[in-house]
Design a protein around this motif. Sequence first.
Motif, PDB file in Angstrom:
ATOM      1  N   VAL A  16      33.933  12.090 -35.428  1.00  0.00           N
ATOM      2  CA  VAL A  16      34.032  10.627 -35.425  1.00  0.00           C
ATOM      3  C   VAL A  16      34.886  10.195 -36.611  1.00  0.00           C
ATOM      4  CG1 VAL A  16      31.776  10.315 -34.320  1.00  0.00           C
ATOM      5  CG2 VAL A  16      31.941  10.255 -36.813  1.00  0.00           C
ATOM      6  N   VAL A  17      35.429   8.988 -36.527  1.00  0.00           N
ATOM      7  CA  VAL A  17      36.212   8.390 -37.618  1.00  0.00           C
ATOM      8  C   VAL A  17      35.605   7.017 -37.895  1.00  0.00           C
ATOM      9  CG1 VAL A  17      38.503   7.599 -38.363  1.00  0.00           C
ATOM     10  CG2 VAL A  17      38.297   9.604 -36.866  1.00  0.00           C
ATOM     11  N   LEU A  18      35.399   6.711 -39.179  1.00  0.00           N
ATOM     12  CA  LEU A  18      34.780   5.453 -39.580  1.00  0.00           C
ATOM     13  C   LEU A  18      35.835   4.387 -39.858  1.00  0.00           C
ATOM     14  CD1 LEU A  18      32.144   3.920 -40.435  1.00  0.00           C
ATOM     15  CD2 LEU A  18      32.674   4.662 -42.773  1.00  0.00           C
ATOM     16  N   TYR A  19      35.581   3.182 -39.343  1.00  0.00           N
ATOM     17  CA  TYR A  19      36.390   1.998 -39.618  1.00  0.00           C
ATOM     18  C   TYR A  19      35.471   0.908 -40.160  1.00  0.00           C
ATOM     19  CZ  TYR A  19      40.181   4.032 -36.892  1.00  0.00           C
ATOM     20  OH  TYR A  19      41.189   4.857 -36.438  1.00  0.00           O
ATOM     21  N   GLN A  20      36.040   0.003 -40.987  1.00  0.00           N
ATOM     22  CA  GLN A  20      35.308  -1.172 -41.466  1.00  0.00           C
ATOM     23  C   GLN A  20      36.108  -2.407 -41.112  1.00  0.00           C
ATOM     24  OE1 GLN A  20      34.392  -0.858 -45.624  1.00  0.00           O
ATOM     25  NE2 GLN A  20      32.838   0.689 -45.287  1.00  0.00           N
ATOM     26  N   PHE A  21      35.385  -3.492 -40.837  1.00  0.00           N
ATOM     27  CA  PHE A  21      36.057  -4.736 -40.495  1.00  0.00           C
ATOM     28  C   PHE A  21      36.284  -5.558 -41.754  1.00  0.00           C
ATOM     29  CE2 PHE A  21      36.411  -9.098 -38.917  1.00  0.00           C
ATOM     30  CZ  PHE A  21      37.436  -8.904 -38.003  1.00  0.00           C
ATOM     31  N   SER A  22      37.539  -5.950 -41.985  1.00  0.00           N
ATOM     32  CA  SER A  22      37.896  -6.783 -43.125  1.00  0.00           C
ATOM     33  C   SER A  22      37.841  -8.249 -42.710  1.00  0.00           C
ATOM     34  CB  SER A  22      39.304  -6.440 -43.612  1.00  0.00           C
ATOM     35  OG  SER A  22      39.756  -7.428 -44.517  1.00  0.00           O
ATOM     36  N   LEU A  23      36.967  -9.015 -43.375  1.00  0.00           N
ATOM     37  CA  LEU A  23      36.887 -10.451 -43.092  1.00  0.00           C
ATOM     38  C   LEU A  23      38.164 -11.155 -43.535  1.00  0.00           C
ATOM     39  CD1 LEU A  23      33.209 -11.190 -44.153  1.00  0.00           C
ATOM     40  CD2 LEU A  23      34.146 -11.077 -41.834  1.00  0.00           C
ATOM     41  N   THR A  24      38.721 -10.717 -44.665  1.00  0.00           N
ATOM     42  CA  THR A  24      39.930 -11.342 -45.204  1.00  0.00           C
ATOM     43  C   THR A  24      41.116 -11.158 -44.271  1.00  0.00           C
ATOM     44  OG1 THR A  24      39.107 -10.790 -47.402  1.00  0.00           O
ATOM     45  CG2 THR A  24      41.394 -11.491 -47.244  1.00  0.00           C
ATOM     46  N   ALA A  25      41.364  -9.921 -43.867  1.00  0.00           N
ATOM     47  CA  ALA A  25      42.524  -9.616 -43.017  1.00  0.00           C
ATOM     48  C   ALA A  25      42.225  -9.801 -41.524  1.00  0.00           C
ATOM     49  CB  ALA A  25      42.980  -8.186 -43.269  1.00  0.00           C
ATOM     50  N   GLN A  26      40.947  -9.965 -41.197  1.00  0.00           N
ATOM     51  CA  GLN A  26      40.534 -10.085 -39.796  1.00  0.00           C
ATOM     52  C   GLN A  26      41.036  -8.916 -38.951  1.00  0.00           C
ATOM     53  OE1 GLN A  26      38.446 -12.591 -38.171  1.00  0.00           O
ATOM     54  NE2 GLN A  26      37.903 -12.593 -40.340  1.00  0.00           N
ATOM     55  N   ALA A  82      21.605  -3.181 -44.499  1.00  0.00           N
ATOM     56  CA  ALA A  82      21.380  -2.835 -45.904  1.00  0.00           C
ATOM     57  C   ALA A  82      22.598  -3.137 -46.775  1.00  0.00           C
ATOM     58  CB  ALA A  82      21.013  -1.360 -46.032  1.00  0.00           C
ATOM     59  N   ALA A  83      23.772  -3.240 -46.169  1.00  0.00           N
ATOM     60  CA  ALA A  83      25.000  -3.501 -46.931  1.00  0.00           C
ATOM     61  C   ALA A  83      25.644  -4.796 -46.438  1.00  0.00           C
ATOM     62  CB  ALA A  83      25.966  -2.340 -46.783  1.00  0.00           C
ATOM     63  N   ALA A  84      24.827  -5.823 -46.241  1.00  0.00           N
ATOM     64  CA  ALA A  84      25.298  -7.034 -45.568  1.00  0.00           C
ATOM     65  C   ALA A  84      26.204  -7.928 -46.403  1.00  0.00           C
ATOM     66  CB  ALA A  84      24.106  -7.844 -45.081  1.00  0.00           C
ATOM     67  N   SER A  85      26.290  -7.712 -47.692  1.00  0.00           N
ATOM     68  CA  SER A  85      27.131  -8.601 -48.500  1.00  0.00           C
ATOM     69  C   SER A  85      28.555  -8.070 -48.586  1.00  0.00           C
ATOM     70  CB  SER A  85      26.547  -8.724 -49.906  1.00  0.00           C
ATOM     71  OG  SER A  85      26.518  -7.469 -50.526  1.00  0.00           O
ATOM     72  N   SER A  86      29.508  -8.977 -48.679  1.00  0.00           N
ATOM     73  CA  SER A  86      30.911  -8.580 -48.812  1.00  0.00           C
ATOM     74  C   SER A  86      31.179  -8.130 -50.239  1.00  0.00           C
ATOM     75  CB  SER A  86      31.830  -9.752 -48.478  1.00  0.00           C
ATOM     76  OG  SER A  86      31.705 -10.088 -47.136  1.00  0.00           O
ATOM     77  N   ASN A  87      32.037  -7.165 -50.382  1.00  0.00           N
ATOM     78  CA  ASN A  87      32.382  -6.726 -51.728  1.00  0.00           C
ATOM     79  C   ASN A  87      33.683  -7.396 -52.170  1.00  0.00           C
ATOM     80  OD1 ASN A  87      34.516  -5.321 -50.580  1.00  0.00           O
ATOM     81  ND2 ASN A  87      33.469  -3.349 -50.604  1.00  0.00           N
ATOM     82  N   ALA A  88      34.137  -7.068 -53.357  1.00  0.00           N
ATOM     83  CA  ALA A  88      35.304  -7.741 -53.949  1.00  0.00           C
ATOM     84  C   ALA A  88      36.573  -7.559 -53.120  1.00  0.00           C
ATOM     85  CB  ALA A  88      35.524  -7.222 -55.356  1.00  0.00           C
ATOM     86  N   SER A  89      36.680  -6.472 -52.366  1.00  0.00           N
ATOM     87  CA  SER A  89      37.898  -6.235 -51.588  1.00  0.00           C
ATOM     88  C   SER A  89      37.918  -7.045 -50.291  1.00  0.00           C
ATOM     89  CB  SER A  89      38.042  -4.744 -51.277  1.00  0.00           C
ATOM     90  OG  SER A  89      37.022  -4.343 -50.386  1.00  0.00           O
ATOM     91  N   GLY A  90      36.843  -7.780 -50.016  1.00  0.00           N
ATOM     92  CA  GLY A  90      36.812  -8.586 -48.801  1.00  0.00           C
ATOM     93  C   GLY A  90      36.455  -7.790 -47.567  1.00  0.00           C
ATOM     94  N   VAL A  91      36.009  -6.552 -47.754  1.00  0.00           N
ATOM     95  CA  VAL A  91      35.587  -5.739 -46.620  1.00  0.00           C
ATOM     96  C   VAL A  91      34.093  -5.931 -46.441  1.00  0.00           C
ATOM     97  CG1 VAL A  91      35.374  -3.395 -45.721  1.00  0.00           C
ATOM     98  CG2 VAL A  91      37.414  -4.040 -46.998  1.00  0.00           C
ATOM     99  N   ASP A  92      33.707  -6.415 -45.272  1.00  0.00           N
ATOM    100  CA  ASP A  92      32.294  -6.588 -44.967  1.00  0.00           C
ATOM    101  C   ASP A  92      31.761  -5.218 -44.568  1.00  0.00           C
ATOM    102  OD1 ASP A  92      29.797  -7.135 -44.061  1.00  0.00           O
ATOM    103  OD2 ASP A  92      30.394  -8.750 -42.717  1.00  0.00           O
ATOM    104  N   GLU A  93      31.051  -4.589 -45.489  1.00  0.00           N
ATOM    105  CA  GLU A  93      30.562  -3.241 -45.227  1.00  0.00           C
ATOM    106  C   GLU A  93      29.478  -3.212 -44.163  1.00  0.00           C
ATOM    107  OE1 GLU A  93      31.582  -1.182 -49.471  1.00  0.00           O
ATOM    108  OE2 GLU A  93      29.534  -1.781 -49.116  1.00  0.00           O
ATOM    109  N   ALA A  94      28.983  -4.380 -43.777  1.00  0.00           N
ATOM    110  CA  ALA A  94      27.925  -4.408 -42.777  1.00  0.00           C
ATOM    111  C   ALA A  94      28.470  -4.188 -41.369  1.00  0.00           C
ATOM    112  CB  ALA A  94      27.178  -5.735 -42.837  1.00  0.00           C
TER     113      ALA A  94
END
Length: 182
Positions: A58-68, A126-138
């Motif tokens: 598998v390959v992991l992706y994260q959704f960026s709220l900033t870049a959509q 458990a990781a529902a908050s956005s971090n400084a890079s704008g990536v929503d880890e949730a």
Amino acid sequence: WHHLATEQSSFKLIHSPSTHKIMASSTNLAEARRTANLRVLQRLDPQIVDLAITASHVVLYQFSLTAQQWIKCNIEGSLFVTKRSDVPRFKLIISNRNSTENLEVGITSTFQMQLRDTYLIFRDSAAASSNASGVDEAVRGLWFHDGKEREQVHSYLENVVKSLQKIEEMEREHGPPPSLMN
């Protein structure tokens, strides 16, 4: 009759003792691989008691709220859903082939997921908050090399989450089991 005799002899060939040995050795190899994987995972987390289901790649992706948009992470490899002796009772682990940073996500009654095309999208509360890079880890997505494995993992996780929700519902209505009240 000749045609029937040919079919019978080929039928016997399929069930020859050597074929049984090949099938038995592949079963033994799969069990040896499973046992070795379980031992490695138990070194990472001693609370792991069993492997529930696996996926080869598998390959992991994260959704960026900033870049959509979806951003590919540096995490890919074998996926394991493990059973644990402590809370959380189930954990999703990706054994990362790219670095020593593995992904570990506890599976709880609030774990949310859905299938989209070739991806299993999930929300890690458990990781529902956005971090400084704008990536929503949730909000994460897993791309599966094998579509059948994606379906099997999704189905298994869906059943686990439903069971955990039912247990929590019963505990709200009737209290925890006596063994947990000590």
